[in-house]
Design an enzyme around this catalytic site. Structure first.
Site, PDB file in Angstrom:
ATOM      1  N   SER A   1      34.534  40.872  30.413  1.00 13.71           N
ATOM      2  CA  SER A   1      34.856  42.260  30.728  1.00 13.71           C
ATOM      3  C   SER A   1      33.341  42.927  31.307  1.00 13.71           C
ATOM      4  O   SER A   1      32.237  42.829  30.834  1.00 13.71           O
ATOM      5  CB  SER A   1      35.337  42.864  29.588  1.00 13.71           C
ATOM      6  OG  SER A   1      35.371  44.212  30.091  1.00 13.71           O
ATOM      7  N   LYS A   2      33.856  43.653  32.275  1.00 14.28           N
ATOM      8  CA  LYS A   2      32.620  44.526  33.208  1.00 14.28           C
ATOM      9  C   LYS A   2      32.653  45.878  32.506  1.00 14.28           C
ATOM     10  O   LYS A   2      31.827  46.673  32.765  1.00 14.28           O
ATOM     11  CB  LYS A   2      32.887  44.731  34.596  1.00 14.28           C
ATOM     12  CG  LYS A   2      32.463  43.338  35.350  1.00 14.28           C
ATOM     13  CD  LYS A   2      33.034  43.447  36.924  1.00 14.28           C
ATOM     14  CE  LYS A   2      32.602  42.303  37.714  1.00 14.28           C
ATOM     15  NZ  LYS A   2      31.203  42.087  37.941  1.00 14.28           N
TER      16      LYS A   2
ATOM     17  N   LYS B   1      47.948  44.544  26.001  1.00 13.31           N
ATOM     18  CA  LYS B   1      48.364  45.901  26.473  1.00 13.31           C
ATOM     19  C   LYS B   1      49.536  46.411  26.030  1.00 13.31           C
ATOM     20  O   LYS B   1      49.747  47.639  25.929  1.00 13.31           O
ATOM     21  CB  LYS B   1      48.188  45.727  28.160  1.00 13.31           C
ATOM     22  CG  LYS B   1      46.943  45.757  28.617  1.00 13.31           C
ATOM     23  CD  LYS B   1      46.686  45.624  29.927  1.00 13.31           C
ATOM     24  CE  LYS B   1      45.377  46.347  30.672  1.00 13.31           C
ATOM     25  NZ  LYS B   1      45.444  46.468  32.345  1.00 13.31           N
TER      26      LYS B   1
ATOM     27  N   ASP C   1      45.545  52.749  34.581  1.00  5.88           N
ATOM     28  CA  ASP C   1      45.548  51.917  35.742  1.00  5.88           C
ATOM     29  C   ASP C   1      46.134  52.350  36.958  1.00  5.88           C
ATOM     30  O   ASP C   1      45.427  52.142  37.996  1.00  5.88           O
ATOM     31  CB  ASP C   1      46.017  50.525  35.288  1.00  5.88           C
ATOM     32  CG  ASP C   1      45.378  49.631  34.598  1.00  5.88           C
ATOM     33  OD1 ASP C   1      44.094  49.649  34.367  1.00  5.88           O
ATOM     34  OD2 ASP C   1      45.960  48.622  33.541  1.00  5.88           O
TER      35      ASP C   1
ATOM     36  N   GLY D   1      53.143  40.607  44.360  1.00  2.15           N
ATOM     37  CA  GLY D   1      52.927  40.335  43.167  1.00  2.15           C
ATOM     38  C   GLY D   1      53.975  41.230  42.028  1.00  2.15           C
ATOM     39  O   GLY D   1      53.928  42.549  42.233  1.00  2.15           O
TER      40      GLY D   1
ATOM     41  N   ALA E   1      49.605  44.082  36.393  1.00  4.83           N
ATOM     42  CA  ALA E   1      49.283  44.966  37.308  1.00  4.83           C
ATOM     43  C   ALA E   1      50.000  45.720  37.979  1.00  4.83           C
ATOM     44  O   ALA E   1      49.820  46.850  38.392  1.00  4.83           O
ATOM     45  CB  ALA E   1      47.789  44.481  37.813  1.00  4.83           C
TER      46      ALA E   1
ATOM     47  N   ARG F   1      56.381  35.455  43.862  1.00  9.36           N
ATOM     48  CA  ARG F   1      56.689  33.931  43.571  1.00  9.36           C
ATOM     49  C   ARG F   1      57.935  33.972  42.768  1.00  9.36           C
ATOM     50  O   ARG F   1      58.980  33.153  43.162  1.00  9.36           O
ATOM     51  CB  ARG F   1      55.459  33.324  43.216  1.00  9.36           C
ATOM     52  CG  ARG F   1      55.900  31.811  42.910  1.00  9.36           C
ATOM     53  CD  ARG F   1      54.588  30.825  42.645  1.00  9.36           C
ATOM     54  NE  ARG F   1      54.169  31.554  41.382  1.00  9.36           N
ATOM     55  CZ  ARG F   1      53.112  31.037  40.392  1.00  9.36           C
ATOM     56  NH1 ARG F   1      52.511  30.040  41.110  1.00  9.36           N
ATOM     57  NH2 ARG F   1      52.730  31.531  39.381  1.00  9.36           N
TER      58      ARG F   1
ATOM     59  N   TYR G   1      38.869  41.937  42.824  1.00 10.91           N
ATOM     60  CA  TYR G   1      37.497  42.320  43.513  1.00 10.91           C
ATOM     61  C   TYR G   1      36.322  41.355  43.112  1.00 10.91           C
ATOM     62  O   TYR G   1      35.364  41.546  43.302  1.00 10.91           O
ATOM     63  CB  TYR G   1      36.925  43.610  42.710  1.00 10.91           C
ATOM     64  CG  TYR G   1      37.137  43.359  40.991  1.00 10.91           C
ATOM     65  CD1 TYR G   1      36.046  43.114  40.415  1.00 10.91           C
ATOM     66  CD2 TYR G   1      38.221  43.850  40.413  1.00 10.91           C
ATOM     67  CE1 TYR G   1      35.902  42.920  39.038  1.00 10.91           C
ATOM     68  CE2 TYR G   1      38.270  43.835  39.042  1.00 10.91           C
ATOM     69  CZ  TYR G   1      37.286  43.440  38.400  1.00 10.91           C
ATOM     70  OH  TYR G   1      37.199  43.273  36.905  1.00 10.91           O
TER      71      TYR G   1
ATOM     72  N   GLY H   1      39.140  46.219  45.477  1.00 11.17           N
ATOM     73  CA  GLY H   1      39.465  46.533  44.195  1.00 11.17           C
ATOM     74  C   GLY H   1      38.660  46.993  43.233  1.00 11.17           C
ATOM     75  O   GLY H   1      39.056  47.618  42.071  1.00 11.17           O
TER      76      GLY H   1
HETATM   77  P1  NAP Z   1      49.473  38.534  35.688  1.00 10.35           P
HETATM   78  O1  NAP Z   1      50.076  39.351  34.899  1.00 10.35           O
HETATM   79  O2  NAP Z   1      49.208  37.197  35.328  1.00 10.35           O
HETATM   80  O3  NAP Z   1      50.431  38.396  37.131  1.00 10.35           O
HETATM   81  C1  NAP Z   1      49.697  37.474  38.256  1.00 10.35           C
HETATM   82  C2  NAP Z   1      50.558  37.725  39.533  1.00 10.35           C
HETATM   83  O4  NAP Z   1      49.865  36.738  40.372  1.00 10.35           O
HETATM   84  C3  NAP Z   1      52.252  37.221  39.348  1.00 10.35           C
HETATM   85  O5  NAP Z   1      52.699  38.261  40.384  1.00 10.35           O
HETATM   86  C4  NAP Z   1      51.926  35.969  39.689  1.00 10.35           C
HETATM   87  O6  NAP Z   1      53.416  35.565  40.375  1.00 10.35           O
HETATM   88  C5  NAP Z   1      50.897  35.919  40.807  1.00 10.35           C
HETATM   89  N1  NAP Z   1      50.584  34.746  41.035  1.00 10.35           N
HETATM   90  C6  NAP Z   1      49.632  33.985  40.192  1.00 10.35           C
HETATM   91  N2  NAP Z   1      49.510  32.598  40.697  1.00 10.35           N
HETATM   92  C7  NAP Z   1      50.171  32.564  41.850  1.00 10.35           C
HETATM   93  C8  NAP Z   1      50.493  31.274  42.810  1.00 10.35           C
HETATM   94  N3  NAP Z   1      49.699  30.486  42.634  1.00 10.35           N
HETATM   95  N4  NAP Z   1      51.264  31.688  43.662  1.00 10.35           N
HETATM   96  C9  NAP Z   1      51.853  32.903  43.793  1.00 10.35           C
HETATM   97  N5  NAP Z   1      51.758  33.875  42.927  1.00 10.35           N
HETATM   98  C10 NAP Z   1      50.989  33.629  42.021  1.00 10.35           C
HETATM   99  O7  NAP Z   1      48.068  39.118  36.176  1.00 10.35           O
HETATM  100  P2  NAP Z   1      47.751  40.862  36.379  1.00 10.35           P
HETATM  101  O8  NAP Z   1      47.134  41.452  35.099  1.00 10.35           O
HETATM  102  O9  NAP Z   1      49.076  41.359  36.995  1.00 10.35           O
HETATM  103  O10 NAP Z   1      46.388  40.846  37.504  1.00 10.35           O
HETATM  104  C11 NAP Z   1      46.719  40.274  38.637  1.00 10.35           C
HETATM  105  C12 NAP Z   1      45.463  40.517  39.389  1.00 10.35           C
HETATM  106  O11 NAP Z   1      45.047  41.759  39.432  1.00 10.35           O
HETATM  107  C13 NAP Z   1      44.286  39.967  38.769  1.00 10.35           C
HETATM  108  O12 NAP Z   1      43.369  39.007  39.616  1.00 10.35           O
HETATM  109  C14 NAP Z   1      43.386  40.904  38.032  1.00 10.35           C
HETATM  110  O13 NAP Z   1      42.285  40.603  37.754  1.00 10.35           O
HETATM  111  C15 NAP Z   1      43.516  42.159  39.130  1.00 10.35           C
HETATM  112  N6  NAP Z   1      43.444  43.370  38.519  1.00 10.35           N
HETATM  113  C16 NAP Z   1      42.586  44.298  39.153  1.00 10.35           C
HETATM  114  C17 NAP Z   1      42.308  45.359  38.456  1.00 10.35           C
HETATM  115  C18 NAP Z   1      41.467  46.310  38.991  1.00 10.35           C
HETATM  116  O14 NAP Z   1      40.898  47.310  38.244  1.00 10.35           O
HETATM  117  N7  NAP Z   1      40.956  46.018  40.332  1.00 10.35           N
HETATM  118  C19 NAP Z   1      43.285  45.763  37.462  1.00 10.35           C
HETATM  119  C20 NAP Z   1      44.228  44.977  36.969  1.00 10.35           C
HETATM  120  C21 NAP Z   1      44.280  43.735  37.449  1.00 10.35           C
HETATM  121  P3  NAP Z   1      54.503  34.921  39.376  1.00 10.35           P
HETATM  122  O15 NAP Z   1      54.841  35.884  38.603  1.00 10.35           O
HETATM  123  O16 NAP Z   1      55.028  34.265  40.195  1.00 10.35           O
HETATM  124  O17 NAP Z   1      53.590  33.987  38.389  1.00 10.35           O
END
Ligand code: NAP
Length: 277
Positions: free
Chosen positions: A19-20, A70, A107, A133, A137, A158, A224, A245
């Site tokens: 974590s950052k 969460k 968020d 997605g 998030a 997906r 990011y 991001g």
């Molecule tokens: P999560 O709940 O695990 O969801 C992952 C998403 O990515 C799902 O929609 C998943 O699709 C898709 N995915 C993963 N692998 C895939 C693949 N090979 N092909 C197609 N789709 C794929 O994760 P999350 O918490 O939502 O976070 C998602 C991203 O946002 C992460 O990279 C996280 O670091 C980033 N994030 C950034 C911030 C920020 O402050 N900038 C805040 C929150 C999150 P399926 O449903 O089909 O598995």
């Protein structure tokens, strides 16, 4: 009970070492000359409730919660803000004077603030948003886009069932698009968002065709690391305004810091640079 002189806050995750947030809050504490501390705490899911109940007694004024806590944190909390209820998850906890736990989710706020700062001319009502997605998030992104008046959201994931679940939860302004068809709706997006983890260091690339992107679209990525993903690079080459991001991470931390420590911190170029080191 009054809070002790040196306020403590934490990020609770499992794992949490990556974590950052400690770096960010540590920077702001120093910048404001405050004596607080913000620490990472790795808590296994079965211990979350006991730890959260104990923390106010230990001098903690609040905490961030991250994966996998969460949703559970929202259930444990005594009070929940409207936006946390809507998103269905908490990322910011405030320990109230009487020891009760208030759960919030910042968020979506961070996501919108980042867009407003990175693309000052962004008009959410200009047209549909394309959101890729449907994970954790995405819930915050959808709730906040609807809140600021995006007329329609074309949502593609997906696993289609997860996108359909979000449409059921968030209503008729969301239209589910087949994952293989996502490239075909790019031209309809005034706002285009990647909420998948694709494009992140160590993960596969996002392969959705982006040829249809409009030059006047505002395009943002939640990923990011790296800061400039291929998705953003392609959008930039098409003439789109792009927003990385990192700002979402920084802005989502602002309300928590203010509640716990007092001053409202600023998201400056300096803090961005520190976070990239
Ligand atoms: P999560 O709940 O695990 O969801 C992952 C998403 O990515 C799902 O929609 C998943 O699709 C898709 N995915 C993963 N692998 C895939 C693949 N090979 N092909 C197609 N789709 C794929 O994760 P999350 O918490 O939502 O976070 C998602 C991203 O946002 C992460 O990279 C996280 O670091 C980033 N994030 C950034 C911030 C920020 O402050 N900038 C805040 C929150 C999150 P399926 O449903 O089909 O598995």
């Amino acid at each position: 009970m009054s809070h002790p002189k040196i306020p403590l806050a934490a990020i609770i995750g499992h794992p949490v070492a990556h974590s950052k947030s400690p770096k960010l809050h540590g920077y702001w504490l120093k910048e404001h000359g405050l004596e607080g501390h913000y620490v990472p705490i790795d808590v296994a899911p079965e211990n979350l409730e006991a730890v959260l109940r104990m923390m106010p007694k230990m001098g903690y004024v609040g905490a961030n919660v991250t994966i996998p806590h969460k949703e559970r944190a929202l259930e444990i909390a005594d009070q929940v803000t409207d936006r946390a209820t809507l998103i269905g998850a908490a990322n910011t906890l405030i320990f109230l004077e009487d020891g009760k736990i208030l759960a919030d989710n910042t968020d979506g706020y961070g996501f919108i603030q980042n867009l407003r700062n990175g693309a000052p001319d962004w008009d959410p009502t200009a047209g549909a948003a394309v959101v890729l997605g449907a994970g954790g998030a995405a819930r915050a992104v959808l709730a906040s886009l609807l809140d600021v008046g995006v007329p329609e959201i074309l949502l593609s994931n997906r696993t289609r069932a997860r996108a359909e679940q979000l449409r059921d939860d968030f209503g008729a302004r969301i239209k589910v698009i087949e994952w293989v068809q996502a490239g075909n709706v790019m031209e309809d997006g005034a706002t285009v968002v990647n909420t998948t983890s694709l494009g992140m260091t160590g993960k596969p690339e996002l392969r959705v065709p982006l040829d249809g992107l409009n030059a006047d679209a505002v395009v943002t990525d939640l990923v990011y690391t790296p800061l400039m993903t291929n998705f953003l690079e392609t959008a930039q080459a098409k003439g789109c305004t792009t927003v990385d991001g990192l700002g979402m991470l920084l802005h989502q931390a602002v309300p928590g810091f203010e509640r716990w420590f007092g001053p409202r911190p600023e998201v400056t170029d300096d803090v961005r640079k520190v976070m990239l080191r």
